[in-house]
Design a protein around this motif. Structure first.
Motif, PDB file in Angstrom:
ATOM      1  N   ALA A  57      14.374  -5.742  56.669  1.00 50.23           N
ATOM      2  CA  ALA A  57      13.757  -4.914  55.753  1.00 50.23           C
ATOM      3  C   ALA A  57      12.570  -5.874  54.923  1.00 50.23           C
ATOM      4  O   ALA A  57      12.024  -5.391  54.031  1.00 50.23           O
ATOM      5  CB  ALA A  57      15.006  -4.765  54.416  1.00 50.23           C
TER       6      ALA A  57
ATOM      7  N   ASN B 141      10.015  -6.344  55.879  1.00 53.96           N
ATOM      8  CA  ASN B 141       8.528  -5.751  56.419  1.00 53.96           C
ATOM      9  C   ASN B 141       8.329  -4.188  55.720  1.00 53.96           C
ATOM     10  O   ASN B 141       7.527  -3.517  56.262  1.00 53.96           O
ATOM     11  CB  ASN B 141       8.004  -5.944  57.375  1.00 53.96           C
ATOM     12  CG  ASN B 141       8.866  -5.267  58.577  1.00 53.96           C
ATOM     13  OD1 ASN B 141       9.877  -4.762  58.326  1.00 53.96           O
ATOM     14  ND2 ASN B 141       8.576  -5.395  59.663  1.00 53.96           N
ATOM     15  N   LEU B 142       9.287  -3.737  54.826  1.00 54.27           N
ATOM     16  CA  LEU B 142       9.154  -2.403  54.548  1.00 54.27           C
ATOM     17  C   LEU B 142       7.925  -2.134  53.608  1.00 54.27           C
ATOM     18  O   LEU B 142       7.418  -0.840  53.737  1.00 54.27           O
ATOM     19  CB  LEU B 142      10.501  -1.926  53.766  1.00 54.27           C
ATOM     20  CG  LEU B 142      11.736  -1.716  54.501  1.00 54.27           C
ATOM     21  CD1 LEU B 142      12.756  -1.467  53.539  1.00 54.27           C
ATOM     22  CD2 LEU B 142      11.487  -0.590  55.528  1.00 54.27           C
ATOM     23  N   TRP B 143       7.439  -3.006  53.033  1.00 56.84           N
ATOM     24  CA  TRP B 143       6.066  -2.921  52.127  1.00 56.84           C
ATOM     25  C   TRP B 143       5.184  -3.083  52.597  1.00 56.84           C
ATOM     26  O   TRP B 143       4.164  -3.397  51.951  1.00 56.84           O
ATOM     27  CB  TRP B 143       6.717  -3.219  50.768  1.00 56.84           C
ATOM     28  CG  TRP B 143       7.918  -2.712  49.884  1.00 56.84           C
ATOM     29  CD1 TRP B 143       7.714  -1.581  49.186  1.00 56.84           C
ATOM     30  CD2 TRP B 143       9.023  -3.121  50.201  1.00 56.84           C
ATOM     31  NE1 TRP B 143       8.807  -1.299  48.870  1.00 56.84           N
ATOM     32  CE2 TRP B 143       9.708  -2.040  49.308  1.00 56.84           C
ATOM     33  CE3 TRP B 143      10.006  -4.044  50.860  1.00 56.84           C
ATOM     34  CZ2 TRP B 143      11.348  -2.260  49.215  1.00 56.84           C
ATOM     35  CZ3 TRP B 143      11.295  -4.013  50.636  1.00 56.84           C
ATOM     36  CH2 TRP B 143      11.779  -3.104  49.780  1.00 56.84           C
TER      37      TRP B 143
ATOM     38  N   LEU C 179       8.649   5.865  52.532  1.00 54.35           N
ATOM     39  CA  LEU C 179       9.844   4.617  52.753  1.00 54.35           C
ATOM     40  C   LEU C 179      11.083   5.406  53.356  1.00 54.35           C
ATOM     41  O   LEU C 179      11.775   4.648  54.114  1.00 54.35           O
ATOM     42  CB  LEU C 179      10.022   4.190  51.072  1.00 54.35           C
ATOM     43  CG  LEU C 179      11.450   3.369  51.176  1.00 54.35           C
ATOM     44  CD1 LEU C 179      11.065   1.950  51.723  1.00 54.35           C
ATOM     45  CD2 LEU C 179      11.585   3.007  49.471  1.00 54.35           C
TER      46      LEU C 179
ATOM     47  N   ARG D 105      10.435   4.875  56.812  1.00 52.39           N
ATOM     48  CA  ARG D 105      10.692   3.293  57.298  1.00 52.39           C
ATOM     49  C   ARG D 105      12.156   2.967  57.242  1.00 52.39           C
ATOM     50  O   ARG D 105      12.404   2.105  58.032  1.00 52.39           O
ATOM     51  CB  ARG D 105       9.959   2.549  56.242  1.00 52.39           C
ATOM     52  CG  ARG D 105       8.169   2.678  56.596  1.00 52.39           C
ATOM     53  CD  ARG D 105       7.340   1.683  55.855  1.00 52.39           C
ATOM     54  NE  ARG D 105       6.104   1.673  56.113  1.00 52.39           N
ATOM     55  CZ  ARG D 105       5.231   0.783  55.713  1.00 52.39           C
ATOM     56  NH1 ARG D 105       5.513  -0.004  54.664  1.00 52.39           N
ATOM     57  NH2 ARG D 105       3.959   0.914  56.171  1.00 52.39           N
ATOM     58  N   ILE D 106      12.667   3.499  56.293  1.00 53.51           N
ATOM     59  CA  ILE D 106      14.317   3.205  56.427  1.00 53.51           C
ATOM     60  C   ILE D 106      14.773   3.782  57.756  1.00 53.51           C
ATOM     61  O   ILE D 106      15.880   2.982  58.141  1.00 53.51           O
ATOM     62  CB  ILE D 106      14.923   3.957  55.174  1.00 53.51           C
ATOM     63  CG1 ILE D 106      14.551   3.071  53.933  1.00 53.51           C
ATOM     64  CG2 ILE D 106      16.593   4.052  55.352  1.00 53.51           C
ATOM     65  CD1 ILE D 106      15.000   3.570  52.606  1.00 53.51           C
TER      66      ILE D 106
ATOM     67  N   LEU E  73      13.834   1.318  60.416  1.00 51.46           N
ATOM     68  CA  LEU E  73      14.914  -0.094  60.226  1.00 51.46           C
ATOM     69  C   LEU E  73      16.214   0.166  60.748  1.00 51.46           C
ATOM     70  O   LEU E  73      16.825  -0.505  61.299  1.00 51.46           O
ATOM     71  CB  LEU E  73      14.902  -0.148  58.486  1.00 51.46           C
ATOM     72  CG  LEU E  73      15.794  -1.532  58.139  1.00 51.46           C
ATOM     73  CD1 LEU E  73      15.160  -2.128  57.342  1.00 51.46           C
ATOM     74  CD2 LEU E  73      17.195  -1.293  58.055  1.00 51.46           C
TER      75      LEU E  73
ATOM     76  N   PHE F  75       4.948  -0.743  61.936  1.00 51.49           N
ATOM     77  CA  PHE F  75       5.830   0.780  61.924  1.00 51.49           C
ATOM     78  C   PHE F  75       5.101   1.821  62.865  1.00 51.49           C
ATOM     79  O   PHE F  75       3.646   1.929  62.880  1.00 51.49           O
ATOM     80  CB  PHE F  75       6.244   1.270  60.641  1.00 51.49           C
ATOM     81  CG  PHE F  75       7.019   0.527  59.939  1.00 51.49           C
ATOM     82  CD1 PHE F  75       8.467   0.585  60.194  1.00 51.49           C
ATOM     83  CD2 PHE F  75       7.011  -0.457  59.213  1.00 51.49           C
ATOM     84  CE1 PHE F  75       9.339  -0.164  59.408  1.00 51.49           C
ATOM     85  CE2 PHE F  75       7.775  -1.294  58.517  1.00 51.49           C
ATOM     86  CZ  PHE F  75       9.160  -1.129  58.646  1.00 51.49           C
TER      87      PHE F  75
END
Length: 130
Positions: A28, A30-32, A84, A87-88, A91, A130
């Protein structure tokens, strides 16, 4: 009659929740990041088009398989039409892959050292964009 207590077997590392929590926290981190224009941007564009009812190869050109657009569109339908949400989903897929590497190494007989397979998979999958 005297009975011996049952031997308590130690649970393997892959069955403990803290392993998944630490791995998810690492992934998590690198989620942003900034949105990648070509790969991630095109995946988001295809998912948005799929949510609107368009079909890949018929309504818009694609060099990716239609399953990725449908899966991303499902994530957007559940979590909202945001970057997001996708991306979740990514992840969760990376976490499942890393955990599976460790679990398979354990099943192959690596014992307690199978955690290294999980760590190696996390080191490979974590820094990827991603």
């Amino acid at each position: 009659m005297v009975t011996e207590p049952l031997a308590v077997r130690a649970r393997p590392w892959w069955s403990r929740a803290w392993v998944l929590v630490l791995a998810a926290a690492y992934l998590a981190s690198n989620l942003w990041q900034r949105v990648g224009y070509y790969d991630e941007g095109y995946a988001l564009y295809g998912a948005w088009r799929t949510l609107e009812g368009a079909l890949p190869y018929r309504d818009f050109w694609s060099n990716y398989g239609p399953g990725s657009f449908c899966l991303n569109a499902a994530a957007m339908a559940l979590l909202g039409r945001t970057v997001l949400a996708v991306r979740i989903l990514d992840l969760c897929l990376r976490l499942g892959l890393a955990w599976s590497c460790g679990w398979l190494a354990h099943r192959a007989g690596a014992g307690r050292w199978s955690g290294l397979a999980l760590a190696a998979a996390l080191c490979l999958l974590g820094p990827l964009g991603f």
